[in-house]
Scaffold this motif. Structure first.
Motif, PDB file in Angstrom:
ATOM      1  N   ARG A  16      20.927  22.470  -2.123  1.00 23.30           N
ATOM      2  CA  ARG A  16      20.175  23.348  -0.708  1.00 23.30           C
ATOM      3  C   ARG A  16      21.260  23.136   0.285  1.00 23.30           C
ATOM      4  NH1 ARG A  16      18.062  24.410  -4.443  1.00 23.30           N
ATOM      5  NH2 ARG A  16      15.833  24.638  -4.750  1.00 23.30           N
ATOM      6  N   ALA A  17      22.587  22.564   0.135  1.00 18.91           N
ATOM      7  CA  ALA A  17      23.593  22.343   1.475  1.00 18.91           C
ATOM      8  C   ALA A  17      23.996  24.053   1.775  1.00 18.91           C
ATOM      9  CB  ALA A  17      24.685  21.689   0.760  1.00 18.91           C
ATOM     10  N   GLY A  18      23.621  24.904   0.956  1.00 21.01           N
ATOM     11  CA  GLY A  18      23.925  26.301   1.576  1.00 21.01           C
ATOM     12  C   GLY A  18      25.237  27.172   0.879  1.00 21.01           C
ATOM     13  N   LYS A  19      25.425  26.348  -0.265  1.00 27.17           N
ATOM     14  CA  LYS A  19      26.565  27.003  -1.225  1.00 27.17           C
ATOM     15  C   LYS A  19      26.367  28.434  -1.289  1.00 27.17           C
ATOM     16  CE  LYS A  19      25.939  23.986  -4.382  1.00 27.17           C
ATOM     17  NZ  LYS A  19      24.679  23.217  -3.692  1.00 27.17           N
ATOM     18  N   SER A  20      25.419  28.815  -2.116  1.00 31.13           N
ATOM     19  CA  SER A  20      25.110  30.201  -2.473  1.00 31.13           C
ATOM     20  C   SER A  20      25.314  31.141  -1.177  1.00 31.13           C
ATOM     21  CB  SER A  20      24.086  30.418  -3.162  1.00 31.13           C
ATOM     22  OG  SER A  20      23.883  29.679  -4.352  1.00 31.13           O
ATOM     23  N   THR A  21      24.560  30.671  -0.084  1.00 31.72           N
ATOM     24  CA  THR A  21      24.371  31.567   1.121  1.00 31.72           C
ATOM     25  C   THR A  21      25.639  31.697   1.657  1.00 31.72           C
ATOM     26  OG1 THR A  21      22.371  30.613   1.524  1.00 31.72           O
ATOM     27  CG2 THR A  21      23.383  31.580   3.500  1.00 31.72           C
ATOM     28  N   ARG A  45      24.953  32.473 -15.469  1.00 30.83           N
ATOM     29  CA  ARG A  45      23.734  32.368 -16.408  1.00 30.83           C
ATOM     30  C   ARG A  45      23.481  33.699 -17.132  1.00 30.83           C
ATOM     31  NH1 ARG A  45      19.200  28.668 -13.481  1.00 30.83           N
ATOM     32  NH2 ARG A  45      20.485  27.536 -12.166  1.00 30.83           N
ATOM     33  N   ARG A  76      32.286  27.611 -18.104  1.00 32.32           N
ATOM     34  CA  ARG A  76      33.648  28.012 -17.138  1.00 32.32           C
ATOM     35  C   ARG A  76      34.764  28.564 -17.923  1.00 32.32           C
ATOM     36  NH1 ARG A  76      30.908  23.743 -14.647  1.00 32.32           N
ATOM     37  NH2 ARG A  76      31.963  21.932 -15.938  1.00 32.32           N
ATOM     38  N   ARG A  97      29.960  26.444  -7.059  1.00 31.62           N
ATOM     39  CA  ARG A  97      30.094  25.263  -8.010  1.00 31.62           C
ATOM     40  C   ARG A  97      30.974  25.674  -9.065  1.00 31.62           C
ATOM     41  NH1 ARG A  97      25.577  21.629  -7.524  1.00 31.62           N
ATOM     42  NH2 ARG A  97      23.571  22.615  -6.878  1.00 31.62           N
ATOM     43  N   GLY A 102      30.217  19.874 -12.448  1.00 35.87           N
ATOM     44  CA  GLY A 102      29.828  19.360 -13.828  1.00 35.87           C
ATOM     45  C   GLY A 102      30.183  17.888 -13.870  1.00 35.87           C
ATOM     46  N   LYS A 182      24.871  22.466  10.338  1.00 32.30           N
ATOM     47  CA  LYS A 182      24.926  23.515  11.430  1.00 32.30           C
ATOM     48  C   LYS A 182      24.015  24.804  10.753  1.00 32.30           C
ATOM     49  CE  LYS A 182      29.463  22.019  12.433  1.00 32.30           C
ATOM     50  NZ  LYS A 182      31.060  22.507  12.332  1.00 32.30           N
TER      51      LYS A 182
HETATM   52  N1  T5A Z   1      25.203  21.748 -12.813  1.00 35.86           N
HETATM   53  C1  T5A Z   1      25.924  22.661 -12.440  1.00 35.86           C
HETATM   54  C2  T5A Z   1      25.529  20.690 -13.868  1.00 35.86           C
HETATM   55  O1  T5A Z   1      24.643  19.934 -14.269  1.00 35.86           O
HETATM   56  N2  T5A Z   1      26.740  20.938 -14.420  1.00 35.86           N
HETATM   57  C3  T5A Z   1      27.699  21.845 -14.023  1.00 35.86           C
HETATM   58  O2  T5A Z   1      28.782  21.937 -14.488  1.00 35.86           O
HETATM   59  C4  T5A Z   1      27.128  22.877 -12.942  1.00 35.86           C
HETATM   60  C5  T5A Z   1      28.231  23.918 -12.577  1.00 35.86           C
HETATM   61  C6  T5A Z   1      22.695  24.484 -10.957  1.00 35.86           C
HETATM   62  C7  T5A Z   1      22.348  23.313 -11.253  1.00 35.86           C
HETATM   63  O3  T5A Z   1      23.109  22.875 -12.413  1.00 35.86           O
HETATM   64  C8  T5A Z   1      23.803  21.541 -12.347  1.00 35.86           C
HETATM   65  C9  T5A Z   1      23.965  21.383 -10.815  1.00 35.86           C
HETATM   66  C10 T5A Z   1      22.581  22.166 -10.304  1.00 35.86           C
HETATM   67  O4  T5A Z   1      21.426  21.123 -10.574  1.00 35.86           O
HETATM   68  P1  T5A Z   1      22.384  25.933  -9.007  1.00 35.86           P
HETATM   69  O5  T5A Z   1      21.845  27.203  -9.482  1.00 35.86           O
HETATM   70  O6  T5A Z   1      24.004  26.288  -8.186  1.00 35.86           O
HETATM   71  O7  T5A Z   1      22.231  24.654  -9.695  1.00 35.86           O
HETATM   72  O8  T5A Z   1      21.421  25.421  -7.588  1.00 35.86           O
HETATM   73  P2  T5A Z   1      20.601  26.233  -6.971  1.00 35.86           P
HETATM   74  O9  T5A Z   1      19.336  25.405  -6.778  1.00 35.86           O
HETATM   75  O10 T5A Z   1      20.590  27.733  -6.802  1.00 35.86           O
HETATM   76  O11 T5A Z   1      21.268  26.173  -5.462  1.00 35.86           O
HETATM   77  P3  T5A Z   1      21.306  24.871  -4.670  1.00 35.86           P
HETATM   78  O12 T5A Z   1      20.031  24.222  -4.668  1.00 35.86           O
HETATM   79  O13 T5A Z   1      22.569  24.201  -4.762  1.00 35.86           O
HETATM   80  O14 T5A Z   1      21.475  25.399  -3.248  1.00 35.86           O
HETATM   81  P4  T5A Z   1      22.679  25.923  -2.241  1.00 35.86           P
HETATM   82  O15 T5A Z   1      23.312  27.208  -2.928  1.00 35.86           O
HETATM   83  O16 T5A Z   1      23.535  24.884  -1.925  1.00 35.86           O
HETATM   84  O17 T5A Z   1      22.138  26.530  -1.133  1.00 35.86           O
HETATM   85  P5  T5A Z   1      21.309  28.036  -0.815  1.00 35.86           P
HETATM   86  O18 T5A Z   1      22.425  28.865  -0.070  1.00 35.86           O
HETATM   87  O19 T5A Z   1      20.747  28.516  -1.570  1.00 35.86           O
HETATM   88  O20 T5A Z   1      20.331  27.599   0.430  1.00 35.86           O
HETATM   89  C11 T5A Z   1      19.140  26.810   0.073  1.00 35.86           C
HETATM   90  C12 T5A Z   1      18.020  27.270   1.331  1.00 35.86           C
HETATM   91  O21 T5A Z   1      18.366  26.807   2.437  1.00 35.86           O
HETATM   92  C13 T5A Z   1      18.289  27.715   3.444  1.00 35.86           C
HETATM   93  C14 T5A Z   1      18.408  29.079   2.399  1.00 35.86           C
HETATM   94  O22 T5A Z   1      18.085  30.113   3.294  1.00 35.86           O
HETATM   95  C15 T5A Z   1      17.585  28.654   1.486  1.00 35.86           C
HETATM   96  O23 T5A Z   1      16.580  29.063   1.541  1.00 35.86           O
HETATM   97  N3  T5A Z   1      19.759  27.819   4.124  1.00 35.86           N
HETATM   98  C16 T5A Z   1      19.737  27.121   5.493  1.00 35.86           C
HETATM   99  N4  T5A Z   1      18.791  26.679   6.066  1.00 35.86           N
HETATM  100  C17 T5A Z   1      19.114  26.105   7.575  1.00 35.86           C
HETATM  101  N5  T5A Z   1      20.624  26.158   7.735  1.00 35.86           N
HETATM  102  C18 T5A Z   1      21.530  26.556   7.179  1.00 35.86           C
HETATM  103  N6  T5A Z   1      22.764  26.591   7.437  1.00 35.86           N
HETATM  104  C19 T5A Z   1      21.267  27.145   5.827  1.00 35.86           C
HETATM  105  N7  T5A Z   1      21.801  27.585   4.743  1.00 35.86           N
HETATM  106  C20 T5A Z   1      20.962  27.709   3.601  1.00 35.86           C
END
Ligand code: T5A
Ligand code: NA
Length: 212
Positions: A16-21, A45, A76, A97, A102, A182
């Motif tokens: 949820r740190a915002g990597k995808s965004t 996926r 990868r 990621r 990993g 931020k």
């Molecule tokens: N994994 C992954 C392994 O075990 N081994 C591996 O080799 C790899 C590659 C994958 C999972 O797999 C594991 C790790 C993980 O558990 P994923 O699909 O990357 O997970 O995870 P997601 O659940 O899709 O994404 P994340 O939880 O990591 O979130 P993000 O991408 O960091 O955050 P994002 O951009 O989706 O934003 C999350 C929410 O926050 C809001 C967004 O609108 C969204 O609602 N947001 C903000 N809010 C306020 N301020 C900001 N600056 C914001 N930025 C985003």
């Protein structure tokens, strides 16, 4: 416009740190600025391995811990030929990621050491820049949807963070810490400027090999 190779830019950080965004925003902005850029995410996926990983992550399928680690790595490696080709053609890759997730996630499990976890990813294309989006678990939890997938609990997340910190000690890699609390917009501006700097720096440098 740049005429050398593209840069390999990785986004890592806590859930949820915002990597995808930020990955999406960065690629849009680079393209708008006339650069060639593509977004990649791991796990990716859509392949057979990726679908299996997706089912594993949502809890539909159980896979033995060592086996699943190797599958994340294989996911990868199956993209390496196309990644290398794009970089060579001058396309900058923004990767959501990579091997660091990993290693951090598997080594947070009982009885896994970092060295074993790194082995299958040795030799992957080496990132030119790794942006680590830092966010406290409290702030991450406030962003919603937390806890729906495997690994999304705070004790495990704390162990993952410790593993990431361990990996960051490697000075052969270009880690940049970013305060992810931020606003999306402020974060985007910061990330875009670091990314553009890196793209210029590496365009005439050979692509490295990770952990070699
Ligand atoms: N994994 C992954 C392994 O075990 N081994 C591996 O080799 C790899 C590659 C994958 C999972 O797999 C594991 C790790 C993980 O558990 P994923 O699909 O990357 O997970 O995870 P997601 O659940 O899709 O994404 P994340 O939880 O990591 O979130 P993000 O991408 O960091 O955050 P994002 O951009 O989706 O934003 C999350 C929410 O926050 C809001 C967004 O609108 C969204 O609602 N947001 C903000 N809010 C306020 N301020 C900001 N600056 C914001 N930025 C985003
Ligand atoms: Na994500």
């Amino acid at each position: 416009m740049a005429c050398g190779r593209g840069a390999l830019i990785v986004l890592e950080g806590m859930d949820r740190a915002g990597k995808s965004t930020q990955g999406r925003r960065l690629v849009e902005a680079l393209r708008a600025g006339g650069h060639r850029a593509d977004l990649l995410r791991f796990p990716e996926r859509t392949t057979e391995i990726g679908r299996l990983l997706g089912a594993y992550l949502v809890g539909e399928k159980d896979v033995e811990d060592h086996a699943v680690h190797l599958l994340f790595s294989a996911n990868r490696w199956e993209h390496v030929p196309s990644m290398k080709e794009k970089l060579r053609q001058g396309v900058t890759l923004v990767v959501d990621r990579y091997a660091f997730s990993g290693v951090a996630f598997t080594s947070a499990k009982e009885n896994f050491c970092v060295d074993w976890c790194k082995q299958p990813d040795i030799g992957l294309p080496k990132p030119d820049l790794i942006l680590f989006l830092q966010l406290s678990p409290e702030e991450a939890a406030a962003r919603g949807d937390f806890g729906s997938e495997r690994y999304e609990n705070s004790l495990f997340q704390e162990k993952v963070l410790q593993s990431f910190y361990h990996l960051m000690k490697d000075k052969t890699l270009n880690w940049k810490m970013i305060d992810a609390s931020k606003s999306i917009e402020d974060l985007h501006r910061e990330i875009k400027s670091i990314a553009e700097e890196t793209m210029l720096e590496v365009q005439n440098k050979p692509l490295g090999e990770l952990w070699k």
